[in-house]
Design a protein around this motif. Structure first.
Motif, PDB file in Angstrom:
ATOM      1  N   PHE A  41      -5.370  -0.453  -7.238  1.00  0.00           N
ATOM      2  CA  PHE A  41      -4.078  -0.020  -6.701  1.00  0.00           C
ATOM      3  C   PHE A  41      -2.922  -0.606  -7.517  1.00  0.00           C
ATOM      4  CE2 PHE A  41      -6.658   0.963  -2.994  1.00  0.00           C
ATOM      5  CZ  PHE A  41      -6.052   2.107  -2.495  1.00  0.00           C
ATOM      6  N   GLU A  42      -3.085  -1.823  -7.997  1.00  0.00           N
ATOM      7  CA  GLU A  42      -2.026  -2.481  -8.771  1.00  0.00           C
ATOM      8  C   GLU A  42      -1.714  -1.742 -10.072  1.00  0.00           C
ATOM      9  OE1 GLU A  42      -3.282  -6.987  -7.231  1.00  0.00           O
ATOM     10  OE2 GLU A  42      -3.593  -6.384  -9.326  1.00  0.00           O
TER      11      GLU A  42
ATOM     12  N   ASN B   3       3.564   6.712  -5.129  1.00  0.00           N
ATOM     13  CA  ASN B   3       3.828   6.967  -6.537  1.00  0.00           C
ATOM     14  C   ASN B   3       2.851   8.026  -7.027  1.00  0.00           C
ATOM     15  OD1 ASN B   3       5.846   5.133  -8.201  1.00  0.00           O
ATOM     16  ND2 ASN B   3       5.061   3.920  -6.489  1.00  0.00           N
TER      17      ASN B   3
ATOM     18  N   PHE C 102       9.466  -2.123  -8.433  1.00  0.00           N
ATOM     19  CA  PHE C 102       8.172  -2.797  -8.372  1.00  0.00           C
ATOM     20  C   PHE C 102       8.396  -4.294  -8.563  1.00  0.00           C
ATOM     21  CE2 PHE C 102       6.739   1.371 -10.328  1.00  0.00           C
ATOM     22  CZ  PHE C 102       6.363   1.906  -9.106  1.00  0.00           C
TER      23      PHE C 102
ATOM     24  N   ILE D  30      -1.415   1.549 -10.340  1.00  0.00           N
ATOM     25  CA  ILE D  30      -0.630   2.767 -10.084  1.00  0.00           C
ATOM     26  C   ILE D  30       0.807   2.634 -10.587  1.00  0.00           C
ATOM     27  CG2 ILE D  30       0.306   4.287  -8.302  1.00  0.00           C
ATOM     28  CD1 ILE D  30      -2.260   3.831  -6.709  1.00  0.00           C
ATOM     29  N   PRO D  31       1.558   1.585 -10.199  1.00  0.00           N
ATOM     30  CA  PRO D  31       2.934   1.484 -10.693  1.00  0.00           C
ATOM     31  C   PRO D  31       3.019   1.338 -12.205  1.00  0.00           C
ATOM     32  CG  PRO D  31       2.313  -0.491  -9.453  1.00  0.00           C
ATOM     33  CD  PRO D  31       1.256   0.510  -9.219  1.00  0.00           C
TER      34      PRO D  31
ATOM     35  N   PHE E  25       2.476   1.803  -3.313  1.00  0.00           N
ATOM     36  CA  PHE E  25       1.539   2.307  -4.318  1.00  0.00           C
ATOM     37  C   PHE E  25       1.268   3.801  -4.142  1.00  0.00           C
ATOM     38  CE2 PHE E  25      -0.504  -2.165  -4.484  1.00  0.00           C
ATOM     39  CZ  PHE E  25       0.407  -2.571  -5.443  1.00  0.00           C
TER      40      PHE E  25
ATOM     41  N   TYR F 190       0.829  -1.204   0.000  1.00  0.00           N
ATOM     42  CA  TYR F 190       0.000   0.000   0.000  1.00  0.00           C
ATOM     43  C   TYR F 190       0.869   1.262   0.000  1.00  0.00           C
ATOM     44  CZ  TYR F 190      -3.085   3.669   1.720  1.00  0.00           C
ATOM     45  OH  TYR F 190      -3.763   4.857   1.888  1.00  0.00           O
TER      46      TYR F 190
ATOM     47  N   HIS G 283      -8.035  -3.710  -4.583  1.00  0.00           N
ATOM     48  CA  HIS G 283      -6.590  -3.867  -4.768  1.00  0.00           C
ATOM     49  C   HIS G 283      -6.196  -3.933  -6.238  1.00  0.00           C
ATOM     50  CE1 HIS G 283      -8.058  -8.072  -4.516  1.00  0.00           C
ATOM     51  NE2 HIS G 283      -7.092  -8.350  -5.377  1.00  0.00           N
TER      52      HIS G 283
END
Length: 508
Positions: free
Chosen positions: A321-322, A280, A294, A324-325, A277, A274, A318
């Protein structure tokens, strides 16, 4: 003055109420409609902000699972002061665990007996700080049900919790010197204890790895709430990465995850992912001391989904959120192509962007992730909606490179900003506001309407949690808003402003 020349600023104020095109370009606007003189002169589209009556995304209106609809602020939820009283005065089991009596913690050789104010910091953690960290009610939050009982037996963990609580309480009480002193002592004890344990840690074999990663993640929260702008959070995350990789490898080889150590490991790994993420907020690699690798397991968190604590930080979203990178990496590629002289994004970049856009737009929350009180479904959907809006902004600016030149893109971004602000209002005073900070920072980096900037700042500074890093975030965004350069817009502009001012904000 010799050969040095001053670049004089024009004697007119830059646009505060003009068209979106001039605001994004940070140029003077004569405000003539439908097309201002600046847009006519430069032969570009002139776009104006419109009133959005219902800026929420379509999926918000999908049918929710059968349940009784209640308001997000459920009047039946546990009162924090009652929980605190029961935990610290009566030693009860309100949270389903046996609690020690205060006198068992208040001896001079225990962390909670370090200073006369230490028990006050513990009480504040249970009442205020702990509940503010999770997208769950206090009685269901691992920060209270899992971490707190461990801290009663583990002084290193207790020192980290008391430091975290102390920095929160000190800011709320106007930097009280006694609380600041107690906080500094607990923080010092936590850091010295970590150094000692790391010095004796055997890579990949120590049973201490789960608790050490957990302590590091609590210390990361401390640094953030202390409004650290020097990058300490990222130093701790880098140290935690090796523990995270070791724990992930160990968990893969242990199918039975019902042991307490594995549960601690699963929760600590979720916090690590978290924090990775949400910190970033710029193109990947734009600021070297904020850049973290990552690893595969953070790009797909399914390996953590079997833990009972999973979802504490992500609340059923989630998969969003994954992304974001992945968008952060795409932004870095876009800027690299631009720096190499490429006039338009490559076909490979556009294909990746199209795929990411489709994944953001098509995502919906599985009904199986609606647990707890009936009103949780609405809260989780709203929090996820804000995240979607932030991801759309992040992706649009990533495709644009260093500067958003297309007025149509600026208008789309403005719509997402409006939606984030609307959702933020709806989630005020809800535990589901915990994950709003990332989309708010992303949206804030693209705010060009002064009234929205002012309202955003007031709302953030008056947040019920009253945390110091919220002021730091507003100060950083103000630096961006006050900068006249057209490139001072969006996440890339945020990275430029942070680097220029050495103001590396950290987010929790």
């Amino acid at each position: 003055m010799g050969s040095h020349h001053l670049k004089l600023r024009p004697n007119y104020p830059r646009s505060r109420t003009g068209c979106l095109t001039c605001r994004v370009r940070k140029k003077k606007c004569d405000e003539l409609k439908p097309r201002c003189a600046g847009c006519r002169r430069n032969q570009i589209a002139c776009e104006w902000p419109s009133v959005v009556s219902d800026p929420l995304p379509v999926f918000i209106h999908h049918d929710s699972p059968p349940s009784t609809s209640v308001t997000i602020n459920d009047p039946g939820q546990s009162d924090h002061s009652v929980v605190t009283s029961d935990l610290l005065a009566h030693g009860g089991s309100v949270l389903g665990i046996i609690q020690p009596k205060p006198q068992a913690l208040n001896t001079v050789d225990r962390a909670a007996g370090l200073t006369p104010l230490s028990l006050l910091l513990l009480r504040h953690y249970v009442q205020e700080t702990g509940p503010a960290l999770a997208m769950r009610t206090p009685s269901d939050s691992p920060f209270l049900t899992t971490v707190l009982p461990l801290a009663y037996m583990d002084d290193l963990l207790m020192h980290s919790l008391l430091a975290l609580s102390g920095t929160h309480l000190a800011y709320k009480q106007g930097s009280d010197h006694g609380i600041l002193h107690a906080t500094a002592l607990h923080y010092s004890k936590a850091l010295s204890g970590l150094r000692h344990e790391f010095a004796h840690l055997q890579d990949g074999t120590s049973p201490q790895e789960p608790r050490l990663l957990l302590v590091l993640m609590i210390i990361c929260h401390y640094e953030s709430l202390s409004a650290d702008v020097g990058g300490a959070v990222f130093s701790h995350l880098k140290a935690g990465r090796q523990l995270a990789l070791s724990l992930q490898s160990r968990l893969k080889s242990q199918p039975d995850r019902r042991t307490i150590d594995n549960e601690i490991a699963g929760f600590a790994l979720e916090i690590y992912a978290y924090l990775l993420f949400v910190n970033n907020v710029t193109p990947y690699g734009a600021i070297s001391n904020r850049t973290l690798p990552f690893d595969d397991f953070v790009l797909s968190l399914d390996s953590l989904s079997s833990f009972s604590t999973f979802g504490t930080m992500f609340a059923g979203a989630h998969e969003l959120f994954e992304l974001i990178p992945q968008i952060s990496l795409l932004a870095s590629q876009s800027i690299a192509e631009e720096s190499a002289g490429q006039k338009t994004p490559s076909s490979e970049l556009l294909a990746r962007a199209e795929d990411l856009s489709a994944r953001i737009s098509s995502w919906t929350m599985a009904e199986t992730r609606c647990t707890g009180r009936p009103g949780d479904w609405e809260g989780k959907l709203l929090a996820a909606a804000a995240l979607q809006q932030g991801l759309h902004i992040y992706l649009a600016t990533a495709k644009a490179g260093s500067t958003v030149k297309d007025p149509a893109v600026a208008v789309q971004i403005q719509g997402h900003v409006d939606a984030i602000l609307h959702i933020t209002e709806m989630l005020t005073d809800s535990e589901f506001d915990c994950t709003l900070l990332w989309p708010c920072v992303i949206g804030g980096s693209c705010m060009v309407i002064p009234e929205q900037q002012r309202n955003f700042t007031l709302r953030v500074l008056n947040n019920r949690h009253r945390m110091k890093h919220l002021k730091t975030i507003c100060d950083t965004l103000q630096l961006l808003w006050d900068d006249d350069s057209p490139s001072s817009y969006g996440p890339h502009g945020l990275s430029v402003v942070m680097a220029r001012n050495r103001h590396y904000l950290a987010i929790t």
